[in-house]
Write a protein that holds these residues in place. Structure first.
Motif, short mmCIF file in Angstrom:
data_model
loop_
_atom_site.label_atom_id
_atom_site.label_comp_id
_atom_site.label_asym_id
_atom_site.label_seq_id
_atom_site.Cartn_x
_atom_site.Cartn_y
_atom_site.Cartn_z
N SER A 273 19.43 58.07 38.27
CA SER A 273 19.49 59.81 38.54
C SER A 273 18.78 59.41 39.84
O SER A 273 18.53 60.86 40.48
CB SER A 273 18.51 60.01 37.15
N GLY A 274 17.82 58.54 39.81
CA GLY A 274 16.80 59.46 41.98
C GLY A 274 15.05 58.68 41.03
O GLY A 274 15.18 58.05 40.17
N ILE A 275 14.48 59.28 42.28
CA ILE A 275 13.13 59.30 42.06
C ILE A 275 12.47 60.32 41.99
O ILE A 275 13.01 61.32 43.13
CB ILE A 275 12.90 58.48 42.70
N ALA A 310 4.87 54.12 39.29
CA ALA A 310 4.09 55.64 39.98
C ALA A 310 3.44 54.62 41.05
O ALA A 310 3.73 55.81 42.19
CB ALA A 310 3.43 55.89 38.81
N ALA A 311 2.27 53.63 40.63
CA ALA A 311 1.43 53.42 41.95
C ALA A 311 2.25 52.62 43.43
O ALA A 311 1.76 53.09 44.45
CB ALA A 311 0.99 52.32 41.42
N THR A 312 3.68 52.45 43.21
CA THR A 312 4.70 51.59 44.88
C THR A 312 5.11 52.01 44.60
O THR A 312 5.81 52.71 46.35
CB THR A 312 4.68 50.45 43.94
N LEU A 313 6.38 53.29 44.23
CA LEU A 313 6.78 53.33 44.04
C LEU A 313 7.25 54.49 45.72
O LEU A 313 7.93 54.60 46.74
CB LEU A 313 8.00 54.51 43.20
N HIS A 314 5.92 55.53 45.25
CA HIS A 314 6.49 56.77 46.30
C HIS A 314 5.66 56.39 47.26
O HIS A 314 5.55 56.88 48.72
CB HIS A 314 5.67 57.63 45.58
N LYS A 315 4.90 55.04 47.57
CA LYS A 315 4.45 54.42 48.92
C LYS A 315 5.72 54.10 49.38
O LYS A 315 5.79 54.15 50.64
CB LYS A 315 3.88 53.33 48.82
N GLY A 316 7.06 53.49 49.06
CA GLY A 316 8.22 53.22 49.38
C GLY A 316 8.91 54.14 50.04
O GLY A 316 9.40 54.26 51.49
N VAL A 317 9.18 54.94 49.14
CA VAL A 317 10.15 56.40 49.40
C VAL A 317 9.50 57.26 50.61
O VAL A 317 10.08 57.59 51.45
CB VAL A 317 10.13 57.46 48.26
N THR A 318 8.19 57.29 50.54
CA THR A 318 7.70 57.74 51.72
C THR A 318 6.72 56.90 52.86
O THR A 318 6.29 57.79 54.02
CB THR A 318 6.28 58.75 50.81
N MET A 319 7.17 55.78 52.75
CA MET A 319 7.12 55.20 53.89
C MET A 319 4.83 55.03 54.14
O MET A 319 4.67 55.32 55.14
CB MET A 319 7.48 54.80 55.14
N ALA A 323 -0.14 56.47 49.64
CA ALA A 323 0.80 57.03 48.48
C ALA A 323 0.52 57.11 47.28
O ALA A 323 0.57 56.13 46.89
CB ALA A 323 2.52 57.45 48.36
N VAL A 324 -0.02 57.94 46.04
CA VAL A 324 0.03 57.34 44.62
C VAL A 324 -1.04 56.31 44.65
O VAL A 324 -0.61 55.52 44.60
CB VAL A 324 0.50 57.15 43.80
N ASN A 325 -2.56 56.50 45.11
CA ASN A 325 -2.77 55.07 45.04
C ASN A 325 -3.47 54.55 43.90
O ASN A 325 -3.46 55.97 42.30
CB ASN A 325 -4.69 54.94 45.79
N ALA A 326 -4.06 53.82 43.55
CA ALA A 326 -4.53 53.07 42.02
C ALA A 326 -5.57 54.05 41.25
O ALA A 326 -4.74 54.42 40.30
CB ALA A 326 -5.33 51.76 42.40
N ALA A 377 -3.90 48.83 37.70
CA ALA A 377 -2.39 49.26 38.35
C ALA A 377 -1.44 48.71 38.77
O ALA A 377 -0.71 48.66 38.71
CB ALA A 377 -3.13 50.91 38.86
N TYR A 378 -2.16 47.22 39.49
CA TYR A 378 -1.28 46.78 40.44
C TYR A 378 -1.27 45.23 39.29
O TYR A 378 0.18 44.29 39.44
CB TYR A 378 -1.41 46.22 41.65
N SER A 379 -1.78 44.18 39.23
CA SER A 379 -1.85 43.22 38.66
C SER A 379 -1.30 43.00 36.82
O SER A 379 -1.77 42.15 36.32
CB SER A 379 -3.11 42.36 38.73
#
Ligand code: NI
Length: 422
Positions: A273-275, A310-319, A323-326, A377-379
């Motif tokens: 569907s998208g992001i 949520a904590a990783t996807l938007h970092k990739g989208v916006t480079m 973005a969206v920290n832990a 958030a990450y581990s």
């Protein structure tokens, strides 16, 4: 029952605090130092583990666990029309009861203590929620059927009258028109009037796919968000699942309305569907909570996966790695959802309802211990949860369920799967 957690790392709104957390009845009595007058009835040594607020699954369809791995690698319209809707036609109260129990068992084992459900046979879901000990907002999914949606709107009203505030306020009831594309304007207006008269939340799918978003614009010359606004359906009590295709004007509209977006990154990815445009939504002050959506489009109810996405996807989208920290992602997975669903929970803070999760840190994937907010958030994974407490009551501890008969649930879910011809 008073419970004392000792030797813990406690994730509070101010950061991680080392020490004790006390629970008296259904509330958190203190965080940090043990007060002399606290009567300890049960003491739990956390062995340095991490105490988190219970995770809040803010958009799901609990009973869809029955369709797990039964409709994959399909786009949403075909997924619904060719696979899911024919299966749903076969559901009954018993199927939805065991499907919901299976979902709740999965959620409890993975640290989820509150759910926002929209589906059918919600009396069965209410029974499952009551037995399990978690919190849930339940809602009868309303679509415009043969009678123009009237009977389903009436069922939604009756569900509210029967269950809202039930089980010591663990159950709330929302009004849930399924989506713009499955409801006529008359049905949407009837749902809005009903929600308004009852003071109930509205829970609806919005702009999940590009096709749905564009078709709404052709039908109404408005985006789905603007269309709902034109019907008076956007407000602080409005819970909007997905919002993948909301544009900049929609984000401003949702922010001004103080609506909540229920971000379901895994389901949106899996259905192609998208992001969701989370950064613009955050910039407009929109409250964002996280959900798994149903297990047929995810295919699990693991909130730690949603948290990490949520904590990783938007970092990739916006480079942008900021973005969206832990901390922000954890708020989305806990207090943002709790607040939107109407409970004073989602924070490990004195006076809050005691929804508490213990995560093991004495395992390779959580060692060595550095920043525990980042670790959460990450581990962390659902399988790292040692204990889940909701409303001051321990529901799960080290492989053992205290409120649910897991063997009975698994056996019945398998039996019903066969009955559905899956
Ligand atoms: Ni959904």
């Amino acid at each position: 029952m008073n419970t004392l957690f000792t030797n813990a790392n406690i994730l509070t709104p101010q950061g991680v605090v080392r020490g004790c957390l006390g629970v008296a009845d259904d509330r958190i009595a203190f965080v940090g130092e043990l007060p002399q007058d606290f009567l300890v009835e049960r003491s739990i040594d956390c062995e340095g583990g991490l105490l988190l607020p219970g995770l809040v699954n803010a958009h799901t369809h609990l009973s869809m666990t029955l369709f797990r791995n039964a409709a994959d690698d399909m786009e949403l319209s075909a997924w619904l029309q060719d696979r899911i809707w024919p299966l749903e036609d076969q559901l009954d109260a018993e199927a939805c009861y065991y499907g919901a129990l299976l979902a709740l068992a999965e959620g409890i084992r993975g640290g989820t203590t509150a759910f926002n459900d929209m589906y059918f046979f919600e009396e069965s879901v209410a029974r499952a929620v009551a037995e399990s000990g978690v919190r849930a907002v339940i809602a009868r999914s309303v679509v415009t059927g043969a009678d123009g949606g009237k009977s389903r709107v009436e069922e939604a009203r009756q569900l509210y009258l029967d269950y809202n505030g039930a089980e010591d306020d663990r159950i709330h009831v929302a009004i849930a028109p399924h989506a713009e594309y499955t409801c006529s304007e008359e049905t949407l207006i009837a749902c809005e009037k009903l929600a308004h008269s009852l003071g109930a939340r509205i829970h609806i799918h919005l702009s999940e796919t590009y096709q749905e978003h564009e078709e709404c614009k052709l039908r109404h010359q408005l985006t789905p968000a603007a269309y709902l606004a034109s019907l008076g359906m956007l407000g602080e009590e409005t819970l909007l699942a997905h919002c993948v295709h909301c544009d900049a004007d929609d984000a401003a509209l949702l922010g001004a309305a103080k609506a909540t977006v229920l971000h379901c990154p895994q389901s949106n990815l899996k259905l192609g569907s998208g992001i969701a445009p989370v950064m613009p939504l955050l910039a407009h002050g929109v409250n964002i909570a996280l959900g798994t959506d149903g297990a047929a489009s995810n295919n699990n109810l693991d909130m730690f996966e949603e948290l990490r996405l949520a904590a990783t996807l938007h970092k990739g989208v916006t480079m942008n790695p900021k973005a969206v920290n832990a901390k922000t992602a954890l708020q989305m997975a806990t207090e943002n959802g709790a607040r939107a669903l109407g409970w004073q929970s989602g924070r490990l803070q004195e006076g809050y309802l005691a929804d508490v999760v213990l995560v093991d840190t004495n395992i390779p994937s959580m060692q060595p211990v550095n920043d525990l907010t980042a670790a959460a958030a990450y581990s962390a994974s659902a399988g790292d949860v040692l204990l889940t407490m909701a409303n001051g009551r321990i529901l799960y501890e080290r492989g053992e369920y205290y409120t649910l008969d897991i063997e009975r649930i698994l056996a019945n879910a398998a039996r019903i799967k066969d009955r559905l011809g899956l």
